[in-house]
Design a protein around this motif. Structure first.
Motif, PDB file in Angstrom:
ATOM      1  N   HIS A 106      28.633  40.043  11.323  1.00 14.06           N
ATOM      2  CA  HIS A 106      29.812  40.260  12.170  1.00 14.06           C
ATOM      3  C   HIS A 106      29.389  40.740  13.566  1.00 14.06           C
ATOM      4  N   TYR A 107      28.455  41.673  13.579  1.00  9.40           N
ATOM      5  CA  TYR A 107      27.958  42.232  14.837  1.00  9.40           C
ATOM      6  C   TYR A 107      27.319  41.145  15.702  1.00  9.40           C
ATOM      7  N   GLU A 108      26.457  40.327  15.096  1.00  9.19           N
ATOM      8  CA  GLU A 108      25.799  39.253  15.842  1.00  9.19           C
ATOM      9  C   GLU A 108      26.808  38.226  16.339  1.00  9.19           C
ATOM     10  N   LEU A 109      27.815  37.948  15.546  1.00 11.47           N
ATOM     11  CA  LEU A 109      28.839  36.983  15.952  1.00 11.47           C
ATOM     12  C   LEU A 109      29.625  37.491  17.156  1.00 11.47           C
ATOM     13  N   LYS A 110      29.898  38.789  17.190  1.00 17.28           N
ATOM     14  CA  LYS A 110      30.601  39.359  18.349  1.00 17.28           C
ATOM     15  C   LYS A 110      29.738  39.275  19.612  1.00 17.28           C
ATOM     16  N   LEU A 111      28.443  39.521  19.474  1.00 17.24           N
ATOM     17  CA  LEU A 111      27.560  39.382  20.630  1.00 17.24           C
ATOM     18  C   LEU A 111      27.533  37.941  21.122  1.00 17.24           C
ATOM     19  N   ALA A 112      27.498  36.988  20.188  1.00 16.65           N
ATOM     20  CA  ALA A 112      27.490  35.572  20.565  1.00 16.65           C
ATOM     21  C   ALA A 112      28.741  35.224  21.352  1.00 16.65           C
TER      22      ALA A 112
ATOM     23  N   HIS B 254      26.233  23.153  19.263  1.00 16.63           N
ATOM     24  CA  HIS B 254      26.242  24.598  19.031  1.00 16.63           C
ATOM     25  C   HIS B 254      27.645  25.167  19.261  1.00 16.63           C
ATOM     26  N   PRO B 255      28.013  26.248  18.590  1.00 13.66           N
ATOM     27  CA  PRO B 255      29.270  26.919  18.907  1.00 13.66           C
ATOM     28  C   PRO B 255      29.370  27.239  20.393  1.00 13.66           C
ATOM     29  N   THR B 256      30.507  26.959  20.983  1.00 14.33           N
ATOM     30  CA  THR B 256      30.873  27.158  22.397  1.00 14.33           C
ATOM     31  C   THR B 256      30.244  26.129  23.330  1.00 14.33           C
ATOM     32  N   GLU B 257      29.460  25.190  22.830  1.00 13.84           N
ATOM     33  CA  GLU B 257      28.836  24.185  23.715  1.00 13.84           C
ATOM     34  C   GLU B 257      29.911  23.343  24.403  1.00 13.84           C
ATOM     35  N   ASN B 258      29.679  23.022  25.672  1.00 14.35           N
ATOM     36  CA  ASN B 258      30.593  22.168  26.417  1.00 14.35           C
ATOM     37  C   ASN B 258      29.794  21.147  27.224  1.00 14.35           C
ATOM     38  N   ASP B 259      30.492  20.346  28.020  1.00 16.71           N
ATOM     39  CA  ASP B 259      29.821  19.291  28.777  1.00 16.71           C
ATOM     40  C   ASP B 259      28.839  19.853  29.806  1.00 16.71           C
ATOM     41  N   ASP B 260      29.116  21.037  30.324  1.00 14.78           N
ATOM     42  CA  ASP B 260      28.166  21.656  31.264  1.00 14.78           C
ATOM     43  C   ASP B 260      26.833  21.942  30.576  1.00 14.78           C
ATOM     44  N   ASP B 261      26.899  22.334  29.314  1.00  9.81           N
ATOM     45  CA  ASP B 261      25.664  22.598  28.560  1.00  9.81           C
ATOM     46  C   ASP B 261      24.898  21.307  28.285  1.00  9.81           C
ATOM     47  N   ILE B 262      25.629  20.219  28.047  1.00  8.94           N
ATOM     48  CA  ILE B 262      24.962  18.926  27.850  1.00  8.94           C
ATOM     49  C   ILE B 262      24.275  18.488  29.144  1.00  8.94           C
TER      50      ILE B 262
ATOM     51  N   ASN C 298      21.571  32.182  25.115  1.00 11.43           N
ATOM     52  CA  ASN C 298      21.987  33.543  24.781  1.00 11.43           C
ATOM     53  C   ASN C 298      22.931  33.545  23.582  1.00 11.43           C
ATOM     54  N   VAL C 299      23.834  32.577  23.533  1.00 12.72           N
ATOM     55  CA  VAL C 299      24.787  32.482  22.424  1.00 12.72           C
ATOM     56  C   VAL C 299      24.057  32.341  21.096  1.00 12.72           C
ATOM     57  N   ILE C 300      23.021  31.529  21.064  1.00 12.30           N
ATOM     58  CA  ILE C 300      22.303  31.292  19.815  1.00 12.30           C
ATOM     59  C   ILE C 300      21.146  32.268  19.616  1.00 12.30           C
ATOM     60  N   ASN C 301      20.976  33.209  20.562  1.00 10.95           N
ATOM     61  CA  ASN C 301      19.920  34.228  20.520  1.00 10.95           C
ATOM     62  C   ASN C 301      18.523  33.612  20.655  1.00 10.95           C
TER      63      ASN C 301
ATOM     64  N   ARG D  12      30.241  37.002  23.340  1.00  6.06           N
ATOM     65  CA  ARG D  12      30.119  37.555  24.697  1.00  6.06           C
ATOM     66  C   ARG D  12      28.914  36.974  25.436  1.00  6.06           C
ATOM     67  N   ASN D  13      28.314  35.907  24.878  1.00  9.77           N
ATOM     68  CA  ASN D  13      27.126  35.278  25.475  1.00  9.77           C
ATOM     69  C   ASN D  13      25.968  36.258  25.595  1.00  9.77           C
ATOM     70  N   GLU D  14      25.832  37.141  24.606  1.00  7.65           N
ATOM     71  CA  GLU D  14      24.797  38.164  24.645  1.00  7.65           C
ATOM     72  C   GLU D  14      23.787  37.961  23.519  1.00  7.65           C
ATOM     73  N   THR D  15      22.544  38.269  23.810  1.00  9.80           N
ATOM     74  CA  THR D  15      21.516  38.247  22.778  1.00  9.80           C
ATOM     75  C   THR D  15      21.635  39.492  21.905  1.00  9.80           C
ATOM     76  N   GLY D  16      20.980  39.440  20.734  1.00 15.00           N
ATOM     77  CA  GLY D  16      21.077  40.550  19.799  1.00 15.00           C
ATOM     78  C   GLY D  16      19.737  41.208  19.554  1.00 15.00           C
ATOM     79  N   LEU D  17      19.477  41.559  18.299  1.00 10.32           N
ATOM     80  CA  LEU D  17      18.270  42.271  17.926  1.00 10.32           C
ATOM     81  C   LEU D  17      17.218  41.301  17.387  1.00 10.32           C
ATOM     82  N   SER D  18      15.989  41.784  17.349  1.00 10.52           N
ATOM     83  CA  SER D  18      14.911  41.012  16.739  1.00 10.52           C
ATOM     84  C   SER D  18      13.975  41.990  16.042  1.00 10.52           C
TER      85      SER D  18
END
Length: 622
Positions: free
Chosen positions: A545-551, A398-406, A364-367, A553-559
């Motif tokens: 900026h808008y997409e970065l704010k959604l990221a 990836h931005p916000t990646e942690n050991d749980d994601d690995i 979701n962070v990376i859309n 919040r762990n939210e997907t954006g537009l396509s």
């Protein structure tokens, strides 16, 4: 004595890294013209013949430059160690020295080939810097070749290469080349400075010696990116064939350009907006001609092959005509069963799935909206259809990646292993921030931490028979510096001796010229001036900026699907394109709604066809 397999590996290595002799090549489609009275263009992808001839872009440019009777285009390739050994740099077709050409055109696909650009200029004994060439003459009193560049490796951030080139094309080349050649006919021999001044005033062209790149400069002017409105006006299929490439004698077809998925790390998803398609009938005619002439392998090229609105029909028709099908990249949300089935039944050995991240949170962070359920369905199908190999592509860091994601990445792969019993290989590629993407301000994870995460993945999966391929974090850090670099990086590229390139040399040279690597690889404050501000990519900074704010919040954006319309959200489209169908019910797929799509709402052609009887939903109703 080496066994047969070892001999094959050595032969492949030689092909990949050495310059072929013209007489030894097995090529079809080569164009050889007499030099008398013609404008001569040397075309280069700054890599080996093996790599360069695998590029469909190079083939299309070769054909485009050769179209006019008064123009000839020949190819020049880089060869490892040739500059240091003092070998002459000669064209493939006529064996002419690079310095003899009127124009030397480069198509640059990625940042790591910057080193080869400098190597080629040294080998040709041409002053590397544009300012030096413009202020001097050749030993015989003539002008140096006019050096131009284009391609995704310089379109979004031309600055590290800017001092080397007289002009850089920002965006897609098809519509720009005829005008460029007209300017060459008028001014190339008589008035080089007038030619550059004309280019500087021409949409899409960047003349670095005439245009300051700092957005605070009083004379700052952005360069507008070029993109083709009507892709079917141009041939986007192979024109050259040779077995000495990655794809052999495969007929490559660019079935679509751009990708509307909006993955926040992906340069291609923004440099080629909006997504456009070649129509089904045109693709089938191209493939039929290739099959009839002996090219039975057809490679489908696109940022997301399975997003073509008629991919199911295309795959079915290609299989019916007896073509062997390969695809550059696919999405699994949803899966194109006819495409995967056709690939399996026509001999494709590997199915590639790109989860990019192990956890749904990080996707979701990376859309990246593919769910694990969708991808596992594709993996189960790969087992059912007997694909010999499954490849999984991930990014690490990836931005916000942690050991749980690995750990989620490891678990995903082990779940895939339960479904797929043959050979599995995964790539764990370090994340590199790219210009003109929502993640352009994000810092890169330290190479030591990237290595730790890659080792964790390797240890967890190796004992389960999974082949883990992990790209070098150190070289990824070099790539990050180049991808976010400014003009000062040209001094670094010039200071590294030919043949002496390694990670240690690169960063030591950066220190010697007074540059701090952390300034290029670290996190940047959102809104600060960027080296690539000179490029007007079309996508607004507010949208990033808008997409970065959604990221955050762990939210997907537009396509934006290939047939989307009625949307000016990211501003890559102008009004004429966005509203090209008029009313929404005039669109090719009436059931699809107008306006922006949420990324997770993407619907394929096959699903929408079943809804054509429904009344179109407007954006206001959505």
């Amino acid at each position: 004595m080496a066994d047969k397999r070892t001999k094959q590996r050595r032969s492949t290595h030689r092909r990949k890294n050495s310059r072929p002799e013209a007489g030894s090549l097995s090529e079809s489609g080569r164009i050889v013209k007499d030099w008398g009275g013609r404008i001569s263009v040397a075309l280069t992808m700054p890599n080996t013949y093996y790599v360069g001839m695998s590029s469909l872009a190079l083939q299309l440019l070769y054909t485009a430059f050769n179209q006019a009777n008064d123009t000839l285009c020949e190819r020049i390739f880089w060869e490892k160690g040739a500059a240091r050994a003092g070998k002459p740099l000669l064209s493939l077709e006529s064996q002419r020295p690079a310095v003899d050409f009127d124009v030397w055109a480069y198509t640059i696909s990625w940042e790591m080939d910057y080193f080869n650009v400098v190597d080629l200029l040294r080998q040709a004994d041409i002053p590397p810097l544009a300012a030096d060439r413009q202020a001097s003459k050749r030993w015989d009193g003539g002008d140096w070749p006019l050096l131009i560049a284009g391609g995704p490796g310089v379109t979004m951030n031309p600055e590290p290469m800017a001092p080397f080139f007289d002009a850089i094309l920002i965006g897609e080349a098809e519509e720009a080349l005829p005008r460029f050649m007209d300017l060459c006919r008028s001014n190339l021999d008589d008035d080089r400075s007038s030619l550059l001044a004309e280019l500087d005033q021409t949409t899409g062209w960047y003349v670095p010696t005439l245009r300051p790149s700092n957005r605070d400069h009083v004379d700052f002017r952005r360069v507008e990116r070029l993109w083709i409105r009507n892709l079917p006006d141009y041939n986007t299929s192979s024109t050259l064939y040779t077995p000495d490439t990655e794809f052999g004698d495969m007929h490559l077809m660019e079935i679509a350009r751009g990708c509307g998925r909006g993955c926040r790390f992906c340069l291609a998803g923004y440099v080629y907006r909006p997504a456009r398609e070649q129509p089904l009938d045109r693709l089938l005619v191209s493939a039929q001609k290739a099959v009839q002439s002996g090219q039975g392998k057809v490679g489908l090229v696109s940022a997301a092959v399975s997003d073509h609105t008629q991919i199911d029909e295309l795959a079915t028709e290609l299989q019916a005509m007896g073509a062997s099908i390969s695809a550059s990249s696919m999405r699994m949300d949803p899966i194109s069963v006819p495409l995967i089935r056709a690939m399996a039944e026509t001999g494709t050995k590997t199915l590639t799935v790109a989860p990019e991240a192990g956890s749904q949170r990080l996707r979701n962070v990376i859309n990246k909206t593919q769910t694990e359920e969708q991808m596992m369905r594709a993996i189960a199908l790969a087992q059912e259809l007997n694909f010999p190999q499954l490849k999984l592509y991930f990014m690490v860091g990836h931005p916000t990646e942690n050991d749980d994601d690995i750990q989620a990445l490891i678990d995903f792969t082990l779940n895939a292993r339960k479904l797929y019993k043959r050979r599995i290989a995964i790539n764990a590629t370090p994340f590199v921030p790219k210009a003109h993407t929502p993640f352009q301000w994000e810092g890169m994870l330290a190479s030591s931490e990237l290595r730790r995460r890659q080792r964790t993945i390797q240890r967890a999966l190796a004992r389960h028979g999974v082949d883990v391929r992990a790209d070098s974090p150190d070289w990824a850090e070099v790539q990050a510096v180049l991808s976010r670099g400014d003009r000062r990086l040209a001094n670094v590229l010039l200071a590294i001796p030919s043949g002496d390139l390694n990670v240690r040399t690169f960063f030591r040279t950066m220190e010697e010229v007074g540059l701090d690597r952390e300034m290029y690889t670290g996190e940047w404050k959102v809104g600060t001036p960027l080296p690539w501000d000179i490029v007007q990519s079309g996508v607004s900074e507010n949208y990033f900026h808008y997409e970065l704010k959604l990221a955050a919040r762990n939210e997907t954006g537009l396509s934006c699907p290939p047939d989307s319309a009625g949307c000016l959200s990211c501003q890559a489209c102008d009004s004429a394109w966005a509203f090209r169908y008029g009313d929404n019910d005039q669109r090719p797929i009436p059931a699809a709604r107008g306006g922006p799509w949420r990324a997770e709402d993407w619907q394929p052609w096959t699903r929408l066809k079943g809804k054509q009887h429904e009344r179109p939903q407007t954006l206001s109703e959505g």
